[in-house]
Design a protein around this motif. Structure first.
Motif, PDB file in Angstrom:
ATOM      1  N   TYR A  29       2.538  23.827 -39.176  1.00 20.52           N
ATOM      2  CA  TYR A  29       3.106  22.517 -39.490  1.00 20.52           C
ATOM      3  C   TYR A  29       3.088  21.567 -38.294  1.00 20.52           C
ATOM      4  N   SER A  30       2.906  22.097 -37.101  1.00 22.14           N
ATOM      5  CA  SER A  30       2.838  21.213 -35.927  1.00 22.14           C
ATOM      6  C   SER A  30       1.597  20.324 -35.967  1.00 22.14           C
ATOM      7  N   VAL A  31       0.574  20.753 -36.706  1.00 18.96           N
ATOM      8  CA  VAL A  31      -0.649  19.946 -36.820  1.00 18.96           C
ATOM      9  C   VAL A  31      -0.827  19.392 -38.233  1.00 18.96           C
ATOM     10  N   ALA A  32       0.188  19.552 -39.079  1.00 18.48           N
ATOM     11  CA  ALA A  32       0.098  19.043 -40.448  1.00 18.48           C
ATOM     12  C   ALA A  32       0.233  17.519 -40.454  1.00 18.48           C
ATOM     13  N   PRO A  33      -0.431  16.846 -41.374  1.00 18.03           N
ATOM     14  CA  PRO A  33      -0.332  15.378 -41.459  1.00 18.03           C
ATOM     15  C   PRO A  33       1.107  14.925 -41.693  1.00 18.03           C
ATOM     16  N   ALA A  37       7.365  12.902 -33.932  1.00 18.04           N
ATOM     17  CA  ALA A  37       7.867  13.464 -32.681  1.00 18.04           C
ATOM     18  C   ALA A  37       9.199  14.170 -32.904  1.00 18.04           C
ATOM     19  N   ASN A  38      10.043  13.604 -33.773  1.00 18.24           N
ATOM     20  CA  ASN A  38      11.326  14.249 -34.072  1.00 18.24           C
ATOM     21  C   ASN A  38      11.118  15.612 -34.739  1.00 18.24           C
ATOM     22  N   ASP A  39      10.118  15.687 -35.608  1.00 20.20           N
ATOM     23  CA  ASP A  39       9.775  16.978 -36.195  1.00 20.20           C
ATOM     24  C   ASP A  39       9.339  17.948 -35.094  1.00 20.20           C
ATOM     25  N   GLY A  40       8.591  17.433 -34.135  1.00 18.65           N
ATOM     26  CA  GLY A  40       8.127  18.252 -33.028  1.00 18.65           C
ATOM     27  C   GLY A  40       9.269  18.795 -32.200  1.00 18.65           C
ATOM     28  N   LEU A  41      10.303  17.999 -32.002  1.00 17.97           N
ATOM     29  CA  LEU A  41      11.461  18.452 -31.229  1.00 17.97           C
ATOM     30  C   LEU A  41      12.167  19.591 -31.957  1.00 17.97           C
ATOM     31  N   MET A  42      12.295  19.461 -33.274  1.00 21.25           N
ATOM     32  CA  MET A  42      12.899  20.527 -34.059  1.00 21.25           C
ATOM     33  C   MET A  42      12.056  21.795 -33.977  1.00 21.25           C
ATOM     34  N   MET A  43      10.742  21.636 -34.083  1.00 22.18           N
ATOM     35  CA  MET A  43       9.845  22.783 -33.994  1.00 22.18           C
ATOM     36  C   MET A  43       9.932  23.445 -32.623  1.00 22.18           C
ATOM     37  N   GLY A  44      10.051  22.619 -31.575  1.00 15.03           N
ATOM     38  CA  GLY A  44      10.163  23.161 -30.233  1.00 15.03           C
ATOM     39  C   GLY A  44      11.392  24.031 -30.072  1.00 15.03           C
ATOM     40  N   PHE A  45      12.498  23.601 -30.655  1.00 17.19           N
ATOM     41  CA  PHE A  45      13.731  24.386 -30.596  1.00 17.19           C
ATOM     42  C   PHE A  45      13.549  25.717 -31.320  1.00 17.19           C
ATOM     43  N   ARG A 256       6.779  14.077 -26.013  1.00 18.42           N
ATOM     44  CA  ARG A 256       6.999  12.644 -25.814  1.00 18.42           C
ATOM     45  C   ARG A 256       5.860  11.973 -25.063  1.00 18.42           C
ATOM     46  N   SER A 257       5.172  12.715 -24.224  1.00 25.14           N
ATOM     47  CA  SER A 257       4.091  12.128 -23.437  1.00 25.14           C
ATOM     48  C   SER A 257       2.725  12.326 -24.068  1.00 25.14           C
ATOM     49  N   ALA A 258       2.677  13.023 -25.220  1.00 27.72           N
ATOM     50  CA  ALA A 258       1.393  13.307 -25.864  1.00 27.72           C
ATOM     51  C   ALA A 258       0.778  12.031 -26.428  1.00 27.72           C
ATOM     52  N   GLU A 259      -0.538  11.966 -26.388  1.00 27.18           N
ATOM     53  CA  GLU A 259      -1.249  10.813 -26.931  1.00 27.18           C
ATOM     54  C   GLU A 259      -1.370  10.933 -28.446  1.00 27.18           C
ATOM     55  N   ASN A 260      -1.335   9.801 -29.114  1.00 24.36           N
ATOM     56  CA  ASN A 260      -1.529   9.733 -30.573  1.00 24.36           C
ATOM     57  C   ASN A 260      -0.493  10.540 -31.351  1.00 24.36           C
ATOM     58  N   GLY A 261       0.665  10.779 -30.735  1.00 24.57           N
ATOM     59  CA  GLY A 261       1.729  11.481 -31.434  1.00 24.57           C
ATOM     60  C   GLY A 261       1.454  12.942 -31.712  1.00 24.57           C
ATOM     61  N   ALA A 262       0.516  13.542 -31.005  1.00 29.64           N
ATOM     62  CA  ALA A 262       0.176  14.951 -31.227  1.00 29.64           C
ATOM     63  C   ALA A 262       1.342  15.852 -30.830  1.00 29.64           C
ATOM     64  N   ILE A 263       1.543  16.905 -31.592  1.00 31.69           N
ATOM     65  CA  ILE A 263       2.599  17.870 -31.301  1.00 31.69           C
ATOM     66  C   ILE A 263       1.942  19.131 -30.737  1.00 31.69           C
ATOM     67  N   THR A 264       2.141  19.367 -29.452  1.00 34.03           N
ATOM     68  CA  THR A 264       1.588  20.558 -28.807  1.00 34.03           C
ATOM     69  C   THR A 264       2.686  21.255 -28.008  1.00 34.03           C
ATOM     70  N   PHE A 265       2.452  22.523 -27.730  1.00 40.09           N
ATOM     71  CA  PHE A 265       3.448  23.312 -26.998  1.00 40.09           C
ATOM     72  C   PHE A 265       2.794  24.125 -25.884  1.00 40.09           C
TER      73      PHE A 265
END
Length: 398
Positions: A29-33, A37-45, A256-265
């Motif tokens: 889901y981190s790469v799902a359309p 960023a808020n979703d990414g923060l939840m996923m990070g936790f 937060r610093s990722a380009e194009n709103g990408a969610i990476t870990f």
């Protein structure tokens, strides 16, 4: 005479498997359309909360092997047993995965070569690397055993504890120079060895050795391990909380610093010094939590986690395939739901299907070759890889 089972290990194994599946659901889901960023923060936790899984599995392996050690090692029998319980099911599911992904055609000679490569490297699927890494601990077990038991025989308990602490510090330091080691080994261009430290560094058992050693210490001194955890409980939970927060902030900054709103870990990879410190503390915290569950949780909770742990190896081998089923359900029914609902639903569906399928396959006469569990209907399941002997009190399982 067999030693008594370690009940908290049964629960801990189940907890670790559940954490692994949740990690891979998050990855999808981190790469799902539509993810923000808020979703990414939840996923990070959630990701940080489940990072303990791989180190805990390695810890369990070391703990149970040394807990059940009977003073003699028949290496040929030892490896033969684990080859059948671990490697054969891995090889079967590697082939199944390739067939499903249309990456293997028996009529093509080159595909047989590719099959041989992925049987050695675990490259057929993103979760098979772990099997290749873990099997190295079994291959090298005589060396670990000789060194660890030699230290136990030659030194007192305080010196042994000092050596263990120094080994932990060495490991944390090692994770900080992995890139340097890779550059050096790569420059030597030694067949197989250079690739083990470069292309396949993520599955090099050397880079996970302390989790196994810590498990060995806990297995050799199980009663002392429990007492020590009780004594230092506030300290280990404090270290866990601090390093959890520290690493989570790294993940937050990356998102937060990722380009194009990408969610990476990438900052939350396993092989980093602060992550190593977090994972060491997480082993202790999760073991403590498993002990609490054993003592305080209800019979149903304990039975559930134990059963999950029993069938965890076969379920692990197939869970990326069962996740695909959950994604189909998600796209049909849950596409408009909040990301947390989708992630948790995918996790639950995948766990349920993988667990049920493993139980069914284990009942087949040849179930052991599919899921690592001896499968007569009325036969008590044997945990996959890492058991000392059928009569041993505790086995490693997934």
């Amino acid at each position: 005479m067999s030693k008594p089972r370690i009940p908290e290990i049964e629960r801990l194994r189940g907890m670790a498997f559940l954490a692994v599946v949740l990690q891979h659901s998050i990855a999808h889901y981190s790469v799902a359309p539509g993810m923000t960023a808020n979703d990414g923060l939840m996923m990070g936790f959630l990701l940080m909360a489940t990072k303990f899984a791989v180190p805990v599995f390695i810890f369990i392996t070391g703990m149970v092997l040394f807990y059940n050690d009977k003073g003699r090692l028949h290496y040929g029998r030892f490896i033969k047993r684990r080859f059948g319980d671990i490697y054969v099911p891995f090889a079967v599911w590697t082939l199944i995965t390739l067939l499903i992904n249309h990456k293997f055609n028996p009529a093509v000679i080159g595909d047989w070569k590719y099959l041989g490569e992925v049987w050695l490297t675990g490259k057929a699927s993103s979760h098979f690397w772990y099997i290749i890494m873990l099997f190295q601990f079994y291959l090298l077990y005589p060396l670990f055993r000789s060194a660890i038991l030699g230290i136990k025989e030659r030194f007192g308990v305080r010196t042994q504890l000092t050596i263990l602490v120094l080994s932990g510090l060495l490991y944390v330091g090692l994770t900080g120079v992995i890139n340097d080691i890779g550059h050096w080994m790569g420059s030597l261009s030694i067949p197989v060895w250079s690739e083990l430290f470069t292309t396949y560094a993520d599955r090099n058992a050397l880079y996970y050795f302390f989790y196994f050693v810590l498990g060995a210490a806990a297995g050799l001194y199980h009663a002392s391990w429990i007492k020590w955890l009780e004594k230092v409980r506030p300290a280990i939970w404090l270290v866990f909380a601090f390093t959890f927060g520290w690493m989570l902030m790294q993940g937050v900054n990356e998102i937060r610093s990722a380009e194009n709103g990408a969610i990476t870990f990438y900052s939350l990879s396993l092989l980093r010094p602060m992550m190593a410190l977090f994972l060491i503390s997480s082993i202790m915290v999760m073991y403590d939590a498993a002990g609490w569950i054993t003592r305080q949780a209800g019979a149903r909770t304990n039975a559930f986690l134990t059963s999950i742990g029993v069938y965890s190896y076969g379920a692990y081998l197939m869970h990326l395939l069962t996740l695909r089923i959950s994604y189909a359900v998600d796209e049909y029914l849950l596409i408009g739901m909040p990301s947390l609902v989708r992630i948790v639903s995918s996790w639950i569906i995948s766990v349920a299907v993988a667990y049920a399928a493993t139980r069914l396959l284990a009942r087949l006469p040849f179930g052991k070759w599919l899921v690592g569990i001896a499968g007569a209907r009325n036969h008590r399941p044997i945990r996959p890889y890492g058991k000392s002997h059928p009569s041993a009190g505790t086995t490693t399982g997934m």
